[in-house]
Design a protein around this motif. Structure first.
Motif, short mmCIF file in Angstrom:
data_model
loop_
_atom_site.label_atom_id
_atom_site.label_comp_id
_atom_site.label_asym_id
_atom_site.label_seq_id
_atom_site.Cartn_x
_atom_site.Cartn_y
_atom_site.Cartn_z
N ASP A 177 -25.83 -21.98 -60.49
CA ASP A 177 -24.46 -21.46 -60.58
C ASP A 177 -23.55 -22.26 -59.65
O ASP A 177 -23.07 -21.77 -58.63
N LEU A 178 -23.31 -23.52 -60.00
CA LEU A 178 -22.62 -24.46 -59.12
C LEU A 178 -21.16 -24.67 -59.48
O LEU A 178 -20.58 -25.70 -59.13
N ASP A 179 -20.55 -23.72 -60.20
CA ASP A 179 -19.17 -23.96 -60.62
C ASP A 179 -18.18 -23.85 -59.46
O ASP A 179 -17.18 -24.56 -59.43
N LEU A 180 -18.42 -22.99 -58.49
CA LEU A 180 -17.46 -22.80 -57.40
C LEU A 180 -17.75 -23.79 -56.26
O LEU A 180 -18.19 -23.41 -55.17
N THR A 181 -17.49 -25.05 -56.54
CA THR A 181 -17.80 -26.11 -55.58
C THR A 181 -16.72 -27.19 -55.66
O THR A 181 -15.80 -27.12 -56.47
N TRP A 182 -16.80 -28.17 -54.78
CA TRP A 182 -15.91 -29.34 -54.75
C TRP A 182 -14.45 -28.93 -54.50
O TRP A 182 -13.53 -29.51 -55.05
N ALA A 183 -14.27 -27.94 -53.62
CA ALA A 183 -12.92 -27.55 -53.19
C ALA A 183 -13.06 -26.72 -51.92
O ALA A 183 -14.09 -26.10 -51.67
N GLU A 184 -11.99 -26.69 -51.12
CA GLU A 184 -12.02 -25.96 -49.85
C GLU A 184 -11.77 -24.47 -50.03
O GLU A 184 -11.99 -23.70 -49.10
N THR A 185 -11.28 -24.07 -51.18
CA THR A 185 -10.84 -22.68 -51.36
C THR A 185 -11.86 -21.82 -52.08
O THR A 185 -11.56 -20.68 -52.44
N MET A 186 -13.06 -22.33 -52.32
CA MET A 186 -14.04 -21.58 -53.10
C MET A 186 -14.64 -20.43 -52.30
O MET A 186 -14.62 -20.40 -51.08
N TYR A 187 -15.24 -19.49 -53.03
CA TYR A 187 -15.72 -18.23 -52.47
C TYR A 187 -17.07 -18.41 -51.76
O TYR A 187 -17.91 -19.20 -52.18
N GLY A 188 -17.29 -17.62 -50.71
CA GLY A 188 -18.61 -17.49 -50.10
C GLY A 188 -18.76 -18.20 -48.77
O GLY A 188 -18.05 -19.16 -48.46
N ASN A 189 -19.70 -17.71 -47.97
CA ASN A 189 -19.94 -18.31 -46.65
C ASN A 189 -21.12 -19.27 -46.63
O ASN A 189 -21.38 -19.91 -45.62
N GLY A 190 -21.88 -19.37 -47.73
CA GLY A 190 -22.94 -20.36 -47.82
C GLY A 190 -24.17 -20.08 -46.99
O GLY A 190 -24.99 -20.98 -46.77
N ASN A 191 -24.36 -18.84 -46.56
CA ASN A 191 -25.46 -18.55 -45.63
C ASN A 191 -26.71 -18.06 -46.37
O ASN A 191 -26.97 -16.87 -46.44
N GLU A 192 -27.46 -18.99 -46.91
CA GLU A 192 -28.77 -18.63 -47.46
C GLU A 192 -29.72 -18.29 -46.30
O GLU A 192 -29.36 -18.45 -45.13
N PRO A 193 -30.95 -17.83 -46.58
CA PRO A 193 -31.79 -17.26 -45.51
C PRO A 193 -32.18 -18.21 -44.38
O PRO A 193 -32.54 -17.74 -43.30
N PHE A 194 -32.12 -19.53 -44.59
CA PHE A 194 -32.73 -20.43 -43.62
C PHE A 194 -31.74 -21.04 -42.63
O PHE A 194 -32.14 -21.55 -41.60
N LYS A 195 -30.45 -21.01 -42.95
CA LYS A 195 -29.47 -21.62 -42.04
C LYS A 195 -29.53 -20.96 -40.67
O LYS A 195 -29.56 -21.64 -39.63
N ALA A 196 -29.56 -19.63 -40.66
CA ALA A 196 -29.58 -18.92 -39.38
C ALA A 196 -30.95 -19.00 -38.72
O ALA A 196 -31.05 -18.99 -37.49
N ARG A 197 -32.00 -19.09 -39.50
CA ARG A 197 -33.36 -19.03 -38.94
C ARG A 197 -33.89 -20.40 -38.53
O ARG A 197 -34.60 -20.52 -37.53
N VAL A 198 -33.57 -21.45 -39.31
CA VAL A 198 -34.10 -22.78 -39.04
C VAL A 198 -33.16 -23.59 -38.16
O VAL A 198 -33.59 -24.22 -37.19
N LEU A 199 -31.87 -23.57 -38.47
CA LEU A 199 -30.92 -24.44 -37.77
C LEU A 199 -30.34 -23.80 -36.51
O LEU A 199 -29.84 -24.51 -35.64
N TYR A 200 -30.40 -22.47 -36.42
CA TYR A 200 -29.83 -21.78 -35.26
C TYR A 200 -30.87 -20.82 -34.71
O TYR A 200 -31.81 -20.43 -35.37
#
Length: 511
Positions: A66-89
Motif C-alpha cells: 500500500d505505497l500510494d501515500l508516498t513521495w511527498a511531505e504531506t502524506m499521512y502517518g508517522n512511519g513507526n513500524e515495530p523495529f524503529k523504536a526497538r532496533v534503532l533507539y
C-alpha cells in the motif's frame, strides 16, 4: 507458532545477539532508509507491512505494501513500524540511539544516499519502470487500460461515490500536465526537493533529531577524494586509483573499502538502449574491509569489459565503527587491456574426475571424492586472490582458506571436504583451499582458470584417456609437473594414471 515466537521475542527487550539471530538487520536498514527517503509514513500504527520468515537463514524481514501515500511531505502517518523504536533507539519513547545498530544503520543510509537516492539514479529508475507500462503502441498502453478501468469507471459518475473525493477523470490531477508522465516527473522532483531543502531524513525520528543525533552524524570520518593514476585510456589490466589521506574528528583509522559498479552511460561504446539499466548500488566488486591504510588500489579486471562504463569509490571507517560517505565517483569507460603482465606459473597437476566408491560402505557417493590439484611450477609466490576456477566446476580462490602458493607447493579444491577427510584422513599433508561448486564429468570436459588481471590463463579439456582413471580409483596426474605448460594440458601425452589408488592429493605422485 514461529510468528508468535518472533513477536514475543522482540516485545521483551531482547539482547543484541537475539536481534542478529532473528532479524535480517542489513535488509531492515535498507528498508528503513527507503521508508524515510520516500516518506512512507503510512506504515505506522501496525499496518501496511508484511513479515517474512526466511527458511534458510531463520531470520525475519519486513516488506511494505500500500505505497500510494508516498513521495511527498504531506502524506499521512508517522512511519513507526515495530523495529524503529526497538532496533534503532533504546526504548519506545525514542530515547538515545541504540548502539551498535544505529551506527550500522547510519552507514547504510549514507550508502543509499550516495549510490542510489539522487536525481540521476532515481530518475533513471523511474524512467525504466515508466517505459514498461507507458510505452507507445498502436493501441492503448497499460496506463490507458488502467485509467479506463478505474478513472473512467461508470461507477465514478454515480451516486455510489463521494464526489468530493472521487469522480471520473480525476487521475493525475496533482501533476501540472495532468497525465501519467507528469506524475512520474513529480517523483523525480521530490528527490531534488529533499536535497534542496536539506531535510535531515537520515536522522529524523518523529520528534525531530536531537542535538546528540546531529553531532553523531558530524563526527564520521571525512569523505575521501579519489583520482585515477593508471595509464591513459583506462586499460582493464592497469586500473589504479588513489585516495586522499585519512582524516577524522575522533577515533583512529580502522578500515577502508573500495567498490566498483557498472552504470548505464549512453556515451559508452557498449551502450545498448534495449538492455536493462545498470545502477551504481548494484556492486560489481568490493575490496572488503582493508584494515591497513594504503593510498592506492589496483582494480581486478577479470570482471570488467572494454567499452562499458564504471564508477569507482572509496570510504573510510574509524575506530568507533562509523563509516564515512562514499567518495565522489571516478566515472570512466574501460579500455582494452595492455596485456604486459606475466601469467602466473600455475597449472592443474591432478584431476580426480571419476573416483571409485569406497571398498567399505561409508555413505558417500563417488562424486563426493572428486578433487583438483593446483601446482606452482615457477619461482615466484602466487597470490591466489586473483585466481578463479571456472568451466566444469567453479571456485573463487580469493574466498578460499589458502592465500599464497609458493614455488613447488600444491593446493587442492575438493567436491566434498568431509568425504575427502573420510577417505584420506585428517593428517594428510594436503592444503585444501575450499569446496568447489558443480561436478566433474566422468566423460571429460573443459576446465578453465582465470586471472582477474589477465583473463583466462589455463583452458583445456581432459578426456577418458586411461581406463585406470575412469571409475577404477586412480586419478589423472601430469607426467612432468615442473615442465608442464598450460597450452599442452589438453594433450593425452601430458597425463598418466596415478601410481596409487586414490591418487596423490597435495603432493607429488611418486612410487
Amino acid at each position: 507458532s514461529d510468528l508468535n515466537a518472533f513477536m514475543s521475542g522482540y516485545s521483551s527487550n531482547p539482547t543484541e545477539q537475539w536481534w542478529r539471530n532473528n532479524l535480517d538487520l542489513q535488509g531492515y536498514y535498507a528498508f528503513r532508509a527507503i521508508t524515510e527517503a520516500i516518506h512512507n509514513g503510512d506504515i505506522g500504527y501496525g499496518k501496511n507491512y508484511f513479515f517474512y520468515h526466511n527458511p534458510q537463514t531463520g531470520r525475519w524481514s519486513i516488506f511494505p505494501w500500500d505505497l500510494d501515500l508516498t513521495w511527498a511531505e504531506t502524506m499521512y502517518g508517522n512511519g513507526n513500524e515495530p523495529f524503529k523504536a526497538r532496533v534503532l533507539y533504546s526504548d519506545k519513547n525514542y530515547g538515545k540511539p541504540r548502539q551498535p545498530f544505529y551506527i550500522e544503520y547510519q552507514a547504510r543510509l549514507r550508502e543509499i544516499m550516495d549510490l542510489l537516492y539522487n536525481a540521476e539514479q532515481v530518475g533513471q529508475l523511474i524512467d525504466e519502470y515508466v517505459a514498461l507500462v507507458d510505452t507507445p503502441n498502436p493501441g492503448p498502453s497499460m496506463v490507458d487500460a488502467d485509467r479506463a478501468m478505474w478513472d473512467y469507471n461508470p461507477i465514478l459518475a454515480s451516486s455510489y461515490v463521494n464526489p468530493s473525493k472521487a469522480g471520473q477523470g480525476r487521475f493525475y490531477q496533482a501533476a501540472s500536465t495532468k497525465d501519467f508522465r507528469g506524475m512520474a516527473q513529480k517523483m523525480k522532483d521530490y528527490v531534488s526537493y529533499v536535497y534542496s531543502h536539506k531535510r535531515n531524513w537520515w536522522n529524523d525520528p518523529p520528534n525531530g533529531p536531537s542535538l546528540e543525533e546531529i553531532e553523531l552524524d558530524a563526527v564520521i570520518p571525512d569523505t575521501p577524494s579519489v583520482r585515477y593514476v593508471g595509464p591513459a585510456g583506462y586499460p582493464i589490466d592497469h586500473l589504479v586509483f588513489e585516495t586522499s589521506p585519512y582524516c577524522v574528528y575522533i577515533g583512529d583509522f580502522a578500515a577502508m573499502q573500495w567498490r566498483i559498479a557498472e552504470v548505464t552511460d549512453p556515451a559508452a561504446p557498449a551502450y545498448d538502449p534495449t538492455a536493462p539499466k545498470r545502477y551504481e548500488i548494484e556492486e560489481l566488486w568490493n575490496s572488503g574491509s582493508l584494515t591497513q591504510f594504503e593510498s592506492q588500489i589496483r582494480i581486478p579486471t577479470g570482471l570488467l569489459e572494454p567499452g562499458h562504463a564504471y564508477r569507482v569509490r572509496c570510504r573510510f571507517q574509524d575506530s568507533t565503527g562509523r563509516w564515512s560517505h562514499w567518495s565522489d565517483p571516478v566515472h570512466f569507460i574501460a579500455g582494452q587491456a595492455i596485456g604486459d603482465r606475466p601469467a602466473p606459473s600455475l597449472i592443474i597437476s591432478e584431476i580426480m574426475y571419476h573416483p571409485a566408491l569406497s571398498i567399505q560402505p561409508d555413505g558417500w557417493d563417488e562424486d563426493d571424492f572428486e578433487f583438483l590439484e593446483f601446482f606452482n611450477n615457477g619461482t615466484e609466490v602466487i597470490d591466489l586472490a586473483s585466481i578463479k576456477l571456472t568451466g566444469a566446476v567453479e571456485f573463487d580462490l580469493a574466498k578460499g582458506s589458502i592465500r599464497y602458493l609458493g614455488p613447488g607447493e600444491y593446493v587442492l579444491v575438493v567436491s566434498n571436504p568431509w568425504a575427502f577427510e573420510c577417505r584420506y584422513g585428517q593428517n594428510l599433508n594436503a592444503r585444501i583451499a575450499g569446496r568447489y561448486t558443480g561436478k566433474l564429468s566422468n566423460g571429460g570436459e573443459r576446465i578453465e582458470v582465470k586471472d582477474l588481471y589477465l583473463g583466462t590463463v589455463v583452458s583445456f579439456a581432459y578426456d577418458d584417456w586411461y581406463k585406470q582413471a575412469d571409475g577404477v580409483g586412480h586419478s589423472l596426474v601430469l607426467v612432468d609437473p615442473m615442465s608442464a605448460r598450460p597450452e599442452r594440458l589438453g594433450e593425452k601425452s601430458s597425463w598418466r594414471p596415478s601410481y596409487y589408488w586414490g591418487g596423490s592429493p597435495g603432493g607429488p605422485d611418486a612410487k
